[in-house]
Design an enzyme around this catalytic site. Structure first.
Site, mmCIF file in Angstrom:
data_model
loop_
_atom_site.group_PDB
_atom_site.id
_atom_site.type_symbol
_atom_site.label_atom_id
_atom_site.label_comp_id
_atom_site.label_asym_id
_atom_site.label_seq_id
_atom_site.Cartn_x
_atom_site.Cartn_y
_atom_site.Cartn_z
ATOM 1 N N ARG A 1 -6.065 1.760 -13.844
ATOM 2 C CA ARG A 1 -6.401 1.685 -12.415
ATOM 3 C C ARG A 1 -6.505 3.082 -11.808
ATOM 4 O O ARG A 1 -5.590 3.898 -11.961
ATOM 5 C CB ARG A 1 -5.321 0.896 -11.664
ATOM 6 C CG ARG A 1 -5.729 0.559 -10.229
ATOM 7 C CD ARG A 1 -4.599 -0.123 -9.486
ATOM 8 N NE ARG A 1 -3.734 0.842 -8.851
ATOM 9 C CZ ARG A 1 -2.519 0.563 -8.368
ATOM 10 N NH1 ARG A 1 -2.036 -0.672 -8.473
ATOM 11 N NH2 ARG A 1 -1.792 1.494 -7.795
ATOM 12 N N HIS B 1 0.474 -8.037 -2.626
ATOM 13 C CA HIS B 1 0.693 -6.685 -2.106
ATOM 14 C C HIS B 1 -0.641 -5.974 -1.868
ATOM 15 O O HIS B 1 -1.696 -6.385 -2.346
ATOM 16 C CB HIS B 1 1.549 -5.853 -3.071
ATOM 17 C CG HIS B 1 0.862 -5.552 -4.369
ATOM 18 N ND1 HIS B 1 0.646 -6.498 -5.341
ATOM 19 C CD2 HIS B 1 0.321 -4.406 -4.852
ATOM 20 C CE1 HIS B 1 0.008 -5.956 -6.354
ATOM 21 N NE2 HIS B 1 -0.209 -4.682 -6.092
ATOM 22 N N HIS C 1 -3.587 -8.382 -3.179
ATOM 23 C CA HIS C 1 -3.853 -8.988 -4.482
ATOM 24 C C HIS C 1 -2.556 -9.345 -5.180
ATOM 25 O O HIS C 1 -1.471 -8.868 -4.810
ATOM 26 C CB HIS C 1 -4.736 -8.075 -5.341
ATOM 27 C CG HIS C 1 -4.162 -6.724 -5.601
ATOM 28 N ND1 HIS C 1 -4.097 -5.741 -4.638
ATOM 29 C CD2 HIS C 1 -3.602 -6.185 -6.715
ATOM 30 C CE1 HIS C 1 -3.542 -4.663 -5.148
ATOM 31 N NE2 HIS C 1 -3.216 -4.907 -6.405
ATOM 32 N N ASP D 1 -1.891 -1.965 -2.456
ATOM 33 C CA ASP D 1 -1.363 -0.886 -3.308
ATOM 34 C C ASP D 1 -0.692 0.227 -2.493
ATOM 35 O O ASP D 1 -1.261 0.726 -1.511
ATOM 36 C CB ASP D 1 -2.486 -0.297 -4.170
ATOM 37 C CG ASP D 1 -2.890 -1.254 -5.291
ATOM 38 O OD1 ASP D 1 -2.033 -2.040 -5.739
ATOM 39 O OD2 ASP D 1 -4.066 -1.215 -5.706
HETATM 40 C C1 SIN Z 1 -2.211 -4.045 -9.546
HETATM 41 O O1 SIN Z 1 -2.929 -3.080 -9.353
HETATM 42 O O2 SIN Z 1 -1.407 -4.393 -8.721
HETATM 43 C C2 SIN Z 1 -2.381 -4.821 -10.818
HETATM 44 C C3 SIN Z 1 -3.535 -5.748 -10.718
HETATM 45 C C4 SIN Z 1 -3.782 -6.475 -11.999
HETATM 46 O O3 SIN Z 1 -3.190 -6.131 -13.022
HETATM 47 O O4 SIN Z 1 -4.594 -7.390 -11.997
#
Ligand code: SIN
Length: 270
Positions: free
Chosen positions: A258, A96, A243, A98
């Site tokens: 985050r 995805h 990611h 974000d």
């Molecule tokens: C995310 O922001 O989608 C999670 C990424 C992660 O936990 O590595």
């Protein structure tokens, strides 16, 4: 000058050891954002930073999205990324970009890891410039004429302050977008948020989206993988990478924070 080495020739850079992000001046920060736009992913190791310092740093990057329902002591600028022995899933477990359902979807995300499992818990990244560039010219030309609807399917509802997904926005974005800093074209559909391609029938949309998702997921040559240690900070530019957070460490614990920085309305190919 931020010195760095390449994770792969096409994707990801790691900053040289010894640098502390919170000490960077405005010029370095500008360089960091440009590096993220060009390389997609920027890794900084051994960062010493409190929650408040990370929130303050996020404001230096732009306008952070907020998580109003955070537990006490966690600034609203930070999203808690946590999995432990009670978790059935982990956040971001699937390819995805974000919160692409926002009208001005995120540019940079900045994830700082505090606790890591003994092994596993890597994050995989895929280069969306390369995903677009490696389509055949005919498919490049066709996809560049299309738009897609992004619904808040992968939204972390419990942290948004909304009661139902229906309260959160949906948006229509170009399937291929131009990155404002590099001028490069990037594929911009992801399985976490996109519900359909607007110009196609439902059946055509499903088939084309599956083809594009498979192209991202199976093209190992356009991907890189980051292993975390406590204090690792990773920036990724959601305009040009997707990611996938591997959840291969259950029942161990992984905890990070985050910051997600608002981007701009995606620019379509003319
Ligand atoms: C995310 O922001 O989608 C999670 C990424 C992660 O936990 O590595």
């Amino acid at each position: 000058m931020l010195t760095n080495w390449q994770i792969t020739p096409g994707l990801g850079s790691e900053l040289d050891a010894g640098l502390q992000l919170i000490e960077l001046g405005d010029g370095d920060l500008h360089e960091l954002k440009q590096l993220a736009a060009e390389r997609g992913v920027v890794v900084a190791r051994s960062q010493v930073m409190s929650l408040e310092q990370q929130a303050a740093f996020a404001h230096r990057l732009g306008e952070p999205l907020t998580s109003p329902a955070n537990k006490a002591g966690v600034p609203p600028e930070l999203l808690i990324i946590k999995a432990d022995e009670t978790s059935k899933h982990a956040a971001g477990e699937g390819w995805h970009s974000d919160v692409s359902s926002e009208a001005e979807p995120p540019g940079l995300s900045m994830l700082r890891m505090q606790e890591v499992p003994q092994s596993g818990g890597d994050t995989l990244f895929a280069n969306m410039y390369a995903a677009y560039d490696s389509l055949s010219p005919a498919l490049q030309a066709f996809t560049a004429t299309l738009t897609a609807r992004h619904d808040p399917l992968g939204h972390y509802l419990y942290l948004s302050g909304a009661a139902t997904l229906a309260e959160l926005p949906s948006s229509i974005h170009p399937v291929v977008r131009i990155h404002p800093q590099t001028g490069r074209k990037a594929l911009y559909v992801n399985v976490g948020f996109v519900s359909r391609i607007m110009e196609l029938s439902r059946r055509e949309s499903t088939a084309l989206l599956q083809l594009l998702y498979d192209h991202v997921a199976y093209s190992a040559n356009i991907q890189c993988r980051v292993s975390w240690q406590p204090g690792t900070v990773v920036f990724w530019d959601n305009r040009c990478v997707q990611h996938f957070a591997a959840f291969d460490y259950f029942p161990q614990r992984r905890l990070g924070y985050r910051a997600t920085i608002r981007g701009e309305k995606p620019i379509a190919v003319k």
